[in-house]
Design a protein around this motif. Structure first.
Motif, PDB file in Angstrom:
ATOM      1  N   LEU A 199      12.174   0.356 -12.880  1.00 33.94           N
ATOM      2  CA  LEU A 199      13.355  -0.099 -13.600  1.00 33.94           C
ATOM      3  C   LEU A 199      14.566   0.790 -13.300  1.00 33.94           C
ATOM      4  O   LEU A 199      15.684   0.293 -13.117  1.00 33.94           O
ATOM      5  N   LEU A 200      14.342   2.091 -13.241  1.00 32.23           N
ATOM      6  CA  LEU A 200      15.426   3.029 -12.952  1.00 32.23           C
ATOM      7  C   LEU A 200      15.993   2.789 -11.552  1.00 32.23           C
ATOM      8  O   LEU A 200      17.214   2.766 -11.365  1.00 32.23           O
TER       9      LEU A 200
ATOM     10  N   PHE B 203      20.559   0.991  -8.179  1.00 35.10           N
ATOM     11  CA  PHE B 203      21.040   0.289  -6.999  1.00 35.10           C
ATOM     12  C   PHE B 203      21.820  -0.969  -7.369  1.00 35.10           C
ATOM     13  O   PHE B 203      22.753  -1.352  -6.667  1.00 35.10           O
ATOM     14  N   THR B 204      21.451  -1.592  -8.477  1.00 34.66           N
ATOM     15  CA  THR B 204      22.224  -2.745  -8.938  1.00 34.66           C
ATOM     16  C   THR B 204      23.619  -2.319  -9.364  1.00 34.66           C
ATOM     17  O   THR B 204      24.606  -3.004  -9.081  1.00 34.66           O
ATOM     18  N   MET B 205      23.720  -1.184 -10.047  1.00 35.37           N
ATOM     19  CA  MET B 205      25.021  -0.663 -10.459  1.00 35.37           C
ATOM     20  C   MET B 205      25.887  -0.314  -9.254  1.00 35.37           C
ATOM     21  O   MET B 205      27.104  -0.515  -9.260  1.00 35.37           O
ATOM     22  N   ILE B 206      25.260   0.217  -8.209  1.00 32.12           N
ATOM     23  CA  ILE B 206      25.994   0.530  -6.981  1.00 32.12           C
ATOM     24  C   ILE B 206      26.580  -0.742  -6.378  1.00 32.12           C
ATOM     25  O   ILE B 206      27.759  -0.802  -6.014  1.00 32.12           O
TER      26      ILE B 206
ATOM     27  N   SER C  73      17.991  -1.754   0.690  1.00 32.43           N
ATOM     28  CA  SER C  73      17.006  -0.860   0.077  1.00 32.43           C
ATOM     29  C   SER C  73      16.212  -1.581  -1.008  1.00 32.43           C
ATOM     30  O   SER C  73      14.995  -1.385  -1.138  1.00 32.43           O
ATOM     31  N   LEU C  74      16.900  -2.407  -1.792  1.00 33.29           N
ATOM     32  CA  LEU C  74      16.193  -3.183  -2.815  1.00 33.29           C
ATOM     33  C   LEU C  74      15.223  -4.176  -2.197  1.00 33.29           C
ATOM     34  O   LEU C  74      14.147  -4.444  -2.740  1.00 33.29           O
ATOM     35  N   ASN C  75      15.599  -4.713  -1.052  1.00 34.64           N
ATOM     36  CA  ASN C  75      14.794  -5.754  -0.416  1.00 34.64           C
ATOM     37  C   ASN C  75      13.521  -5.199   0.224  1.00 34.64           C
ATOM     38  O   ASN C  75      12.458  -5.827   0.140  1.00 34.64           O
ATOM     39  N   ILE C  76      13.616  -4.030   0.844  1.00 31.64           N
ATOM     40  CA  ILE C  76      12.471  -3.505   1.597  1.00 31.64           C
ATOM     41  C   ILE C  76      11.580  -2.594   0.761  1.00 31.64           C
ATOM     42  O   ILE C  76      10.475  -2.264   1.172  1.00 31.64           O
ATOM     43  N   ARG C  77      12.079  -2.177  -0.411  1.00 28.81           N
ATOM     44  CA  ARG C  77      11.313  -1.222  -1.205  1.00 28.81           C
ATOM     45  C   ARG C  77      10.037  -1.871  -1.763  1.00 28.81           C
ATOM     46  O   ARG C  77      10.060  -2.982  -2.268  1.00 28.81           O
TER      47      ARG C  77
ATOM     48  N   GLU D 146       3.715   1.470  -9.379  1.00 29.75           N
ATOM     49  CA  GLU D 146       2.970   1.135 -10.598  1.00 29.75           C
ATOM     50  C   GLU D 146       3.731   1.542 -11.861  1.00 29.75           C
ATOM     51  O   GLU D 146       3.606   0.894 -12.894  1.00 29.75           O
ATOM     52  N   ASP D 147       4.503   2.621 -11.789  1.00 27.43           N
ATOM     53  CA  ASP D 147       5.243   3.100 -12.956  1.00 27.43           C
ATOM     54  C   ASP D 147       6.461   2.200 -13.178  1.00 27.43           C
ATOM     55  O   ASP D 147       7.414   2.212 -12.396  1.00 27.43           O
TER      56      ASP D 147
END
Length: 273
Positions: free
Chosen positions: A154-155, A160-163, A140-144, A148-149
């Motif tokens: 960051l959230l 996802f990093t915490m997961i 999910s991090l890779n394809i997202r 702009e916000d």
């Protein structure tokens, strides 16, 4: 004298758990050597069980390589695939409980399934689920696509990093599986996290060594039975399937013994109940 006693107990002068590298590297081999008859018979029975199931369902390992021939068939049926996977996980749970019993407790092989085997299946599925969650989070991090916000970005990254980190902690603390096999309270990260972290380079070294050893065996088995022209095709398929599962279960025995060795130092010194 005190330093020697602390070293023998696996704890240094700072109170840190110290797991001997050479001892951990050779312990699985010593356990197999000390229980060689039980190991060979147990691994034979487990491998034979999976050969029968996978061949009946048309899920021979040669099917995965796209190789077909007379004497057996390949099935692309989803139910057949699910059945072969469940049979393997069930056989894995059965094997793990028996190997731990005979290698660490000196018990006899009990062939009949029991409630502990069912619970072990659940534990295995739980850990497989952790791998799936980690993979999903990383994907999910890779394809997202960035937004702009920056606060939303960051959230999302933080969650996802915490997961991924939480799953990584549980996966690294696989020694907790031994607590489960012992029938004790297994989710005890407070006692296992720092000892595992302090000895992580040793644990990774053991894993890498045995990974390379069994990767070589897997490759040798596959190449031999795929290229073998001495026997009929159906013999190659069944024999290759048996050797394939035999190597898998042997690697599982090594992994469980390695975890058992870690547990002796991590939990033994803390006298966990």
């Amino acid at each position: 004298m005190n330093d020697l006693k602390q070293f023998q107990n696996g704890v240094n002068e700072d109170g840190e758990v110290v797991i001997p590298f050479i001892g951990g590297l050779t312990y699985p081999v010593r356990q197999i050597d000390g229980h060689i008859k039980g190991f060979l018979w147990l691994t034979f029975v487990a491998a034979l069980f999976n050969v029968v199931i996978s061949s009946f369902l048309g899920r021979n390992f040669l099917c995965g390589l796209g190789i077909e021939g007379p004497g057996f068939y390949c099935s692309a049926n989803v139910l057949a695939l699910g059945g072969s996977v469940l049979a393997f996980i069930g056989g894995l749970a059965w094997y793990i409980n028996r190997w731990y019993s005979i290698s660490e407790s000196g018990g006899e092989i009990v062939y009949k399934l029991n409630l502990k085997d069912v619970k072990t299946v659940g534990f295995i599925l739980f850990y497989l689920g952790l791998w799936a969650v980690a993979g999903w989070a990383a994907y999910s991090l890779n394809i997202r696509k960035p937004v702009e916000d920056w606060r939303e970005e960051l959230l999302f990254f933080f969650v996802f990093t915490m997961i991924i980190l939480a799953v990584f902690v549980l996966l690294v603390n696989s020694v907790l599986f031994i607590r489960f096999l012992q029938g004790k309270k297994w989710l005890n990260l407070r006692c296992s996290f720092w000892p595992v972290f302090d000895n992580l380079y040793k644990i990774l070294g053991w894993f890498l060594f045995y990974f390379l050893v069994f990767a070589y065996f897997f490759r040798s088995v596959t190449v031999f039975w795929v290229q073998n022209e001495w026997f009929p095709f159906w013999v190659n398929s069944l024999a290759g399937e048996f050797c394939f599962y035999f190597v898998i279960y042997a690697s599982v025995a090594v992994f469980i013994s390695s975890l058992a060795y870690q547990a002796k130092y991590i939990f033994g010194n803390r006298r966990q109940k």
